[in-house]
Motif scaffolding. Structure first.
Motif, PDB file in Angstrom:
ATOM      1  N   GLN A 286      -4.534   3.160  20.747  1.00 44.11           N
ATOM      2  CA  GLN A 286      -5.071   2.242  19.753  1.00 44.11           C
ATOM      3  C   GLN A 286      -4.447   2.491  18.387  1.00 44.11           C
ATOM      4  OE1 GLN A 286      -7.250   2.739  17.028  1.00 44.11           O
ATOM      5  NE2 GLN A 286      -7.814   0.599  16.688  1.00 44.11           N
ATOM      6  N   ASN A 287      -4.276   3.762  18.030  1.00 45.23           N
ATOM      7  CA  ASN A 287      -3.655   4.092  16.750  1.00 45.23           C
ATOM      8  C   ASN A 287      -2.224   3.566  16.670  1.00 45.23           C
ATOM      9  OD1 ASN A 287      -5.878   5.327  15.679  1.00 45.23           O
ATOM     10  ND2 ASN A 287      -5.064   7.396  15.729  1.00 45.23           N
ATOM     11  N   ALA A 288      -1.498   3.679  17.776  1.00 40.54           N
ATOM     12  CA  ALA A 288      -0.106   3.217  17.785  1.00 40.54           C
ATOM     13  C   ALA A 288      -0.021   1.712  17.581  1.00 40.54           C
ATOM     14  CB  ALA A 288       0.560   3.613  19.106  1.00 40.54           C
ATOM     15  N   VAL A 289      -0.897   0.970  18.266  1.00 37.85           N
ATOM     16  CA  VAL A 289      -0.879  -0.488  18.133  1.00 37.85           C
ATOM     17  C   VAL A 289      -1.298  -0.897  16.724  1.00 37.85           C
ATOM     18  CG1 VAL A 289      -1.866  -2.654  18.953  1.00 37.85           C
ATOM     19  CG2 VAL A 289      -1.308  -0.852  20.585  1.00 37.85           C
ATOM     20  N   PHE A 290      -2.324  -0.226  16.189  1.00 33.29           N
ATOM     21  CA  PHE A 290      -2.792  -0.619  14.868  1.00 33.29           C
ATOM     22  C   PHE A 290      -1.811  -0.233  13.769  1.00 33.29           C
ATOM     23  CE2 PHE A 290      -5.710  -1.294  11.366  1.00 33.29           C
ATOM     24  CZ  PHE A 290      -6.404  -2.399  11.823  1.00 33.29           C
ATOM     25  N   THR A 291      -0.939   0.725  14.048  1.00 31.05           N
ATOM     26  CA  THR A 291       0.132   1.016  13.093  1.00 31.05           C
ATOM     27  C   THR A 291       0.992  -0.220  12.874  1.00 31.05           C
ATOM     28  OG1 THR A 291       0.195   3.347  13.752  1.00 31.05           O
ATOM     29  CG2 THR A 291       2.141   2.480  12.639  1.00 31.05           C
ATOM     30  N   GLY A 292       1.217  -0.968  13.958  1.00 35.06           N
ATOM     31  CA  GLY A 292       1.970  -2.215  13.845  1.00 35.06           C
ATOM     32  C   GLY A 292       1.251  -3.244  12.987  1.00 35.06           C
ATOM     33  N   VAL A 293      -0.085  -3.285  13.108  1.00 33.14           N
ATOM     34  CA  VAL A 293      -0.869  -4.210  12.289  1.00 33.14           C
ATOM     35  C   VAL A 293      -0.696  -3.879  10.810  1.00 33.14           C
ATOM     36  CG1 VAL A 293      -3.198  -5.038  11.756  1.00 33.14           C
ATOM     37  CG2 VAL A 293      -2.558  -4.558  14.127  1.00 33.14           C
ATOM     38  N   ALA A 294      -0.836  -2.593  10.481  1.00 33.46           N
ATOM     39  CA  ALA A 294      -0.699  -2.177   9.083  1.00 33.46           C
ATOM     40  C   ALA A 294       0.727  -2.369   8.583  1.00 33.46           C
ATOM     41  CB  ALA A 294      -1.118  -0.720   8.935  1.00 33.46           C
ATOM     42  N   ALA A 295       1.715  -2.097   9.442  1.00 34.00           N
ATOM     43  CA  ALA A 295       3.115  -2.216   9.024  1.00 34.00           C
ATOM     44  C   ALA A 295       3.480  -3.656   8.696  1.00 34.00           C
ATOM     45  CB  ALA A 295       4.031  -1.683  10.127  1.00 34.00           C
ATOM     46  N   THR A 296       2.976  -4.604   9.480  1.00 33.26           N
ATOM     47  CA  THR A 296       3.281  -6.009   9.194  1.00 33.26           C
ATOM     48  C   THR A 296       2.615  -6.446   7.892  1.00 33.26           C
ATOM     49  OG1 THR A 296       1.448  -6.640  10.664  1.00 33.26           O
ATOM     50  CG2 THR A 296       3.674  -6.694  11.589  1.00 33.26           C
ATOM     51  N   GLN A 297       1.425  -5.917   7.612  1.00 31.07           N
ATOM     52  CA  GLN A 297       0.775  -6.250   6.344  1.00 31.07           C
ATOM     53  C   GLN A 297       1.583  -5.719   5.158  1.00 31.07           C
ATOM     54  OE1 GLN A 297      -3.273  -4.779   6.472  1.00 31.07           O
ATOM     55  NE2 GLN A 297      -4.055  -6.775   7.100  1.00 31.07           N
ATOM     56  N   VAL A 298       2.095  -4.503   5.294  1.00 34.81           N
ATOM     57  CA  VAL A 298       2.911  -3.921   4.220  1.00 34.81           C
ATOM     58  C   VAL A 298       4.171  -4.744   3.999  1.00 34.81           C
ATOM     59  CG1 VAL A 298       4.277  -1.915   3.538  1.00 34.81           C
ATOM     60  CG2 VAL A 298       2.015  -1.592   4.559  1.00 34.81           C
ATOM     61  N   ALA A 299       4.806  -5.148   5.101  1.00 32.61           N
ATOM     62  CA  ALA A 299       6.032  -5.943   4.985  1.00 32.61           C
ATOM     63  C   ALA A 299       5.759  -7.294   4.340  1.00 32.61           C
ATOM     64  CB  ALA A 299       6.658  -6.139   6.372  1.00 32.61           C
ATOM     65  N   LEU A 300       4.662  -7.917   4.704  1.00 33.91           N
ATOM     66  CA  LEU A 300       4.298  -9.206   4.116  1.00 33.91           C
ATOM     67  C   LEU A 300       3.966  -9.067   2.639  1.00 33.91           C
ATOM     68  CD1 LEU A 300       2.082 -10.545   7.037  1.00 33.91           C
ATOM     69  CD2 LEU A 300       4.156 -11.653   6.177  1.00 33.91           C
ATOM     70  N   ASP A 301       3.287  -7.975   2.288  1.00 32.27           N
ATOM     71  CA  ASP A 301       2.888  -7.772   0.901  1.00 32.27           C
ATOM     72  C   ASP A 301       4.082  -7.416   0.006  1.00 32.27           C
ATOM     73  OD1 ASP A 301       0.848  -7.503  -1.140  1.00 32.27           O
ATOM     74  OD2 ASP A 301       1.241  -5.352  -1.055  1.00 32.27           O
ATOM     75  N   ALA A 302       5.177  -6.917   0.614  1.00 33.80           N
ATOM     76  CA  ALA A 302       6.353  -6.542  -0.175  1.00 33.80           C
ATOM     77  C   ALA A 302       6.982  -7.749  -0.853  1.00 33.80           C
ATOM     78  CB  ALA A 302       7.368  -5.831   0.715  1.00 33.80           C
ATOM     79  N   GLY A 303       6.806  -8.922  -0.260  1.00 31.92           N
ATOM     80  CA  GLY A 303       7.346 -10.145  -0.861  1.00 31.92           C
ATOM     81  C   GLY A 303       8.837 -10.314  -0.616  1.00 31.92           C
TER      82      GLY A 303
END
Length: 234
Positions: free
Chosen positions: A100-117
């Motif tokens: 679960q932690n591994a999959v949710f890392t992907g969730v957080a990583a995509t949010q960071v990438a989107l927020d980078a602009g």
């Protein structure tokens, strides 16, 4: 019985719930789009680079630390009660935590990438869709965690029947949402199924954390006066 690891597991479980609730309240208040949002809504949200996304990304690793500690506490508590009856179930739950932690890392990583602009509308939309898919698939890990640790708790007498029923219901709902990921990404009733399972998961986890804290209390042993041996006269 290793009371310290059980106590740490209980505290970590409560810490996980606190972090998750805080992050979701922050993102919700910032207006994060829900499943089924239009590309324009997603683009407008991340174009503003909301501070909530930055803070949520910073808090996410705390949740990843707390969850394995919680599962480790359940493992210690159930095996202390009966290593044979707990069998492999707590280990399965611990393994599902890392999944679960591994999959949710992907969730957080995509949010960071989107927020980078600096991303084109097409790339932003693609990352957002990946974010939603990972988030829904992440519910499969939660269902395995709840199923395995509930069974382990029931078999060793650590978990009460009402608590077990909540875990079974939550696991059923989250598993249903996970196997219907495509429909859940579009929002609607399937999204509500996953949301209901997620809310029950937080309640199940909070209750289990309290159970661990109670199980970690040292048991006072009453002092018994020594019995004097009476010598019979010859």
């Amino acid at each position: 019985m290793n009371l310290s690891s059980i106590r740490v597991g209980g505290l970590a479980g409560l810490g996980f719930v606190l972090v998750v609730v805080t992050v979701n309240l922050m993102l919700g208040s910032a207006g994060q789009p829900r499943a089924g949002a239009s590309p324009e809504e997603v683009q407008a949200y991340f174009a503003g680079s909301p501070v909530a996304v930055d803070v949520a990304s910073a808090l996410a690793p705390l949740a990843w630390i707390c969850l394995p500690l919680f599962a480790g506490g359940v493992l210690a508590a159930t095996r202390a009660r009966s290593a044979e009856r707990s069998d492999a179930w707590p280990w399965i739950g611990l393994g599902a935590v890392f999944m679960q932690n591994a999959v949710f890392t992907g969730v957080a990583a995509t949010q960071v990438a989107l927020d980078a602009g600096g991303l084109s509308p097409e790339v932003t939309w693609g990352l957002w869709q990946l974010h939603n898919a990972l988030f829904v698939l992440n519910l499969a890990g939660l269902s395995i965690i709840m199923l395995a640790l509930t069974v382990a708790g029931v078999r060793t007498g650590l978990v009460a029947r009402p608590h077990a029923l909540v875990g079974a219901a939550a696991a059923t709902l989250t598993a249903t949402a996970a196997v219907t990921t495509s429909a859940g990404m579009a929002g609607g009733p399937v999204e509500l199924v996953g949301l209901a399972g997620f809310v029950l998961w937080l309640g199940w986890l909070t209750t289990y954390a309290v159970v661990l804290l109670r199980a970690s209390r040292p048991v006072a042993v009453a002092a018994v006066a020594p019995v004097e041996r009476v010598t019979q006269p010859a």
